[in-house]
Write an enzyme that holds these catalytic residues in place. Structure first.
Site, PDB file in Angstrom:
ATOM      1  N   MET A 100       0.810  -1.204   0.000  1.00 52.30           N
ATOM      2  CA  MET A 100       0.000   0.000   0.000  1.00 52.30           C
ATOM      3  C   MET A 100       0.853   1.268   0.000  1.00 52.30           C
ATOM      4  O   MET A 100       0.755   2.109   0.900  1.00 52.30           O
ATOM      5  CB  MET A 100      -0.975  -0.023   1.191  1.00 52.30           C
ATOM      6  CG  MET A 100      -1.929  -1.215   1.153  1.00 52.30           C
ATOM      7  SD  MET A 100      -2.691  -1.481  -0.461  1.00 52.30           S
ATOM      8  CE  MET A 100      -4.417  -1.379  -0.017  1.00 52.30           C
ATOM      9  N   ARG A 101       1.721   1.377  -0.981  1.00 55.86           N
ATOM     10  CA  ARG A 101       2.532   2.576  -1.147  1.00 55.86           C
ATOM     11  C   ARG A 101       2.362   3.081  -2.572  1.00 55.86           C
ATOM     12  O   ARG A 101       2.320   2.277  -3.514  1.00 55.86           O
ATOM     13  CB  ARG A 101       4.030   2.254  -0.949  1.00 55.86           C
ATOM     14  CG  ARG A 101       4.400   1.712   0.382  1.00 55.86           C
ATOM     15  CD  ARG A 101       4.335   2.728   1.488  1.00 55.86           C
ATOM     16  NE  ARG A 101       5.047   3.953   1.178  1.00 55.86           N
ATOM     17  CZ  ARG A 101       4.755   5.139   1.748  1.00 55.86           C
ATOM     18  NH1 ARG A 101       3.781   5.236   2.607  1.00 55.86           N
ATOM     19  NH2 ARG A 101       5.455   6.216   1.430  1.00 55.86           N
ATOM     20  N   ILE A 102       2.265   4.382  -2.712  1.00 60.17           N
ATOM     21  CA  ILE A 102       2.244   4.957  -4.060  1.00 60.17           C
ATOM     22  C   ILE A 102       3.685   5.041  -4.545  1.00 60.17           C
ATOM     23  O   ILE A 102       4.576   5.465  -3.807  1.00 60.17           O
ATOM     24  CB  ILE A 102       1.560   6.336  -4.045  1.00 60.17           C
ATOM     25  CG1 ILE A 102       0.065   6.134  -3.764  1.00 60.17           C
ATOM     26  CG2 ILE A 102       1.772   7.072  -5.362  1.00 60.17           C
ATOM     27  CD1 ILE A 102      -0.702   7.402  -3.524  1.00 60.17           C
ATOM     28  N   HIS A 119      -5.281  -5.902  -8.010  1.00 58.46           N
ATOM     29  CA  HIS A 119      -6.185  -4.900  -7.435  1.00 58.46           C
ATOM     30  C   HIS A 119      -7.592  -5.501  -7.356  1.00 58.46           C
ATOM     31  O   HIS A 119      -8.044  -6.157  -8.295  1.00 58.46           O
ATOM     32  CB  HIS A 119      -6.182  -3.642  -8.314  1.00 58.46           C
ATOM     33  CG  HIS A 119      -7.093  -2.590  -7.791  1.00 58.46           C
ATOM     34  ND1 HIS A 119      -6.771  -1.822  -6.681  1.00 58.46           N
ATOM     35  CD2 HIS A 119      -8.325  -2.201  -8.179  1.00 58.46           C
ATOM     36  CE1 HIS A 119      -7.778  -1.004  -6.430  1.00 58.46           C
ATOM     37  NE2 HIS A 119      -8.731  -1.208  -7.329  1.00 58.46           N
ATOM     38  N   THR A 151       1.903   0.700 -14.191  1.00 63.60           N
ATOM     39  CA  THR A 151       2.325   1.958 -14.815  1.00 63.60           C
ATOM     40  C   THR A 151       2.228   3.049 -13.748  1.00 63.60           C
ATOM     41  O   THR A 151       1.800   2.790 -12.629  1.00 63.60           O
ATOM     42  CB  THR A 151       1.438   2.315 -16.025  1.00 63.60           C
ATOM     43  OG1 THR A 151       0.090   2.392 -15.566  1.00 63.60           O
ATOM     44  CG2 THR A 151       1.552   1.281 -17.121  1.00 63.60           C
ATOM     45  N   GLU A 153       0.327   5.510 -13.072  1.00 61.69           N
ATOM     46  CA  GLU A 153      -0.929   5.875 -12.411  1.00 61.69           C
ATOM     47  C   GLU A 153      -1.365   4.815 -11.416  1.00 61.69           C
ATOM     48  O   GLU A 153      -1.180   3.625 -11.663  1.00 61.69           O
ATOM     49  CB  GLU A 153      -2.036   6.000 -13.461  1.00 61.69           C
ATOM     50  CG  GLU A 153      -2.277   7.419 -13.916  1.00 61.69           C
ATOM     51  CD  GLU A 153      -3.273   7.427 -15.050  1.00 61.69           C
ATOM     52  OE1 GLU A 153      -4.468   7.312 -14.757  1.00 61.69           O
ATOM     53  OE2 GLU A 153      -2.833   7.484 -16.212  1.00 61.69           O
ATOM     54  N   LEU A 154      -2.001   5.256 -10.355  1.00 65.12           N
ATOM     55  CA  LEU A 154      -2.429   4.334  -9.299  1.00 65.12           C
ATOM     56  C   LEU A 154      -3.426   3.299  -9.847  1.00 65.12           C
ATOM     57  O   LEU A 154      -4.406   3.660 -10.498  1.00 65.12           O
ATOM     58  CB  LEU A 154      -3.111   5.136  -8.169  1.00 65.12           C
ATOM     59  CG  LEU A 154      -3.665   4.309  -7.011  1.00 65.12           C
ATOM     60  CD1 LEU A 154      -2.544   3.734  -6.170  1.00 65.12           C
ATOM     61  CD2 LEU A 154      -4.605   5.154  -6.157  1.00 65.12           C
TER      62      LEU A 154
HETATM   63  C1  GAR Z   1      -5.821  -7.604  -1.857  1.00 64.14           C
HETATM   64  O1  GAR Z   1      -7.221  -7.623  -1.914  1.00 64.14           O
HETATM   65  C2  GAR Z   1      -5.254  -6.792  -3.011  1.00 64.14           C
HETATM   66  O2  GAR Z   1      -5.993  -6.948  -4.182  1.00 64.14           O
HETATM   67  C3  GAR Z   1      -5.348  -5.401  -2.462  1.00 64.14           C
HETATM   68  O3  GAR Z   1      -4.943  -5.510  -1.142  1.00 64.14           O
HETATM   69  C4  GAR Z   1      -5.329  -6.797  -0.649  1.00 64.14           C
HETATM   70  C5  GAR Z   1      -4.130  -7.447  -0.008  1.00 64.14           C
HETATM   71  O4  GAR Z   1      -4.509  -8.647   0.616  1.00 64.14           O
HETATM   72  N1  GAR Z   1      -4.550  -4.473  -3.212  1.00 64.14           N
HETATM   73  C6  GAR Z   1      -4.913  -3.233  -3.476  1.00 64.14           C
HETATM   74  O5  GAR Z   1      -5.933  -2.728  -3.059  1.00 64.14           O
HETATM   75  C7  GAR Z   1      -3.948  -2.458  -4.364  1.00 64.14           C
HETATM   76  N2  GAR Z   1      -4.501  -1.205  -4.717  1.00 64.14           N
HETATM   77  P1  GAR Z   1      -3.422  -9.710   1.013  1.00 64.14           P
HETATM   78  O6  GAR Z   1      -2.380  -8.962   1.845  1.00 64.14           O
HETATM   79  O7  GAR Z   1      -4.178 -10.709   1.839  1.00 64.14           O
HETATM   80  O8  GAR Z   1      -2.855 -10.280  -0.239  1.00 64.14           O
END
Ligand code: GAR
Length: 225
Positions: A100-102, A119, A151, A153-154
């Protein structure tokens, strides 16, 4: 009898970046432990020391590093330290798994074509956070998850695979999230496998290529099919 040409290539080295639970990491670990896996996980990096995913990696005997973003004055300084760790294992592929880092455009460009993200939405719909809540609020009937090349963009970039689920009339965000997560655990190891097998690439035109052909739309795996 035709001669069998054995491949002596090393498995592709994967680095996985996490921030939390690491259930997608676990799915990648499980896939990497299969005898025929074309990839191995060389390093797991978390920006949080309390990430459960670190324990998952340690249990599997995979090297881990914690690199907190706190204490770095700029994103670029943090990413320079991240690159130092990554360079030590020279990964062929980086998988962002709930990291969770940009990331800066410079970091993304450095790893362009060698970095995947997962995602929890059917991109390009619902980038960002709270995707399950937003899908229910909007009254959508279909939801899911997307694996894509990263890429600048988020939560965007050329899509590879999508796992789709039906949204049920009595769904709440937690139940919907759990069903989407099941699909995440199917599609992320599959995308990593395709990449490691050389079937998947980011073309110079910025489009995803599978088996040499540009994809007009992601490959879809439908949980309800
Ligand atoms: C997952 O649902 C993943 O798709 C999401 O974080 C969760 C991590 O779960 N990623 C994002 O939202 C990226 N923008 P996990 O740690 O159990 O794999």
């Amino acid at each position: 009898m035709s001669a069998v040409i054995e491949s002596h290539q090393q498995p592709l080295r994967l680095a996985v970046l996490i921030s939390g639970s690491g259930s997608n990491l676990q799915a990648l670990i499980d896939a990497s432990q299969r005898a025929d896996s074309p990839f191995e996980i060389a390093l797991v990096i978390s920006n949080r020391a309390d990430a459960l995913g670190l324990e998952r990696a340690q249990r599997a005997g995979i090297p881990t590093q914690t690199l907190s973003h706190r204490g770095f004055e700029t994103r670029a300084a943090y990413e320079a330290a991240l690159n130092d760790l990554l360079d030590q294992v020279a990964p062929g592929l980086i998988a962002l798994a709930g990291f969770m880092r940009i990331l800066t455009a410079e970091f993304v460009e450095h790893w362009q074509g060698r970095m995947l993200n997962i995602h929890p939405s059917l991109l390009p719909s619902y980038p960002g956070l709270h995707t399950h809540e937003r899908v229910i609020e909007a009254g959508d009937s279909v939801h899911g998850a997307t694996v894509h090349f990263v890429t600048a963009e988020l939560d965007s970039g050329p899509a590879i695979l999508q796992g789709r689920v039906r949204v049920l009339s009595d769904d709440d965000p937690a139940r919907l999230a759990a069903r989407v997560l099941e699909q995440e655990h199917r599609i992320y190891p599959l995308a990593a496998r395709w990449f490691a097998e050389g079937r998947l690439a980011l073309g110079s035109d910025g489009r995803t290529k599978l088996d040499g052909e540009p994809l007009d739309s992601p490959v879809i795996i439908d949980a309800n099919a």
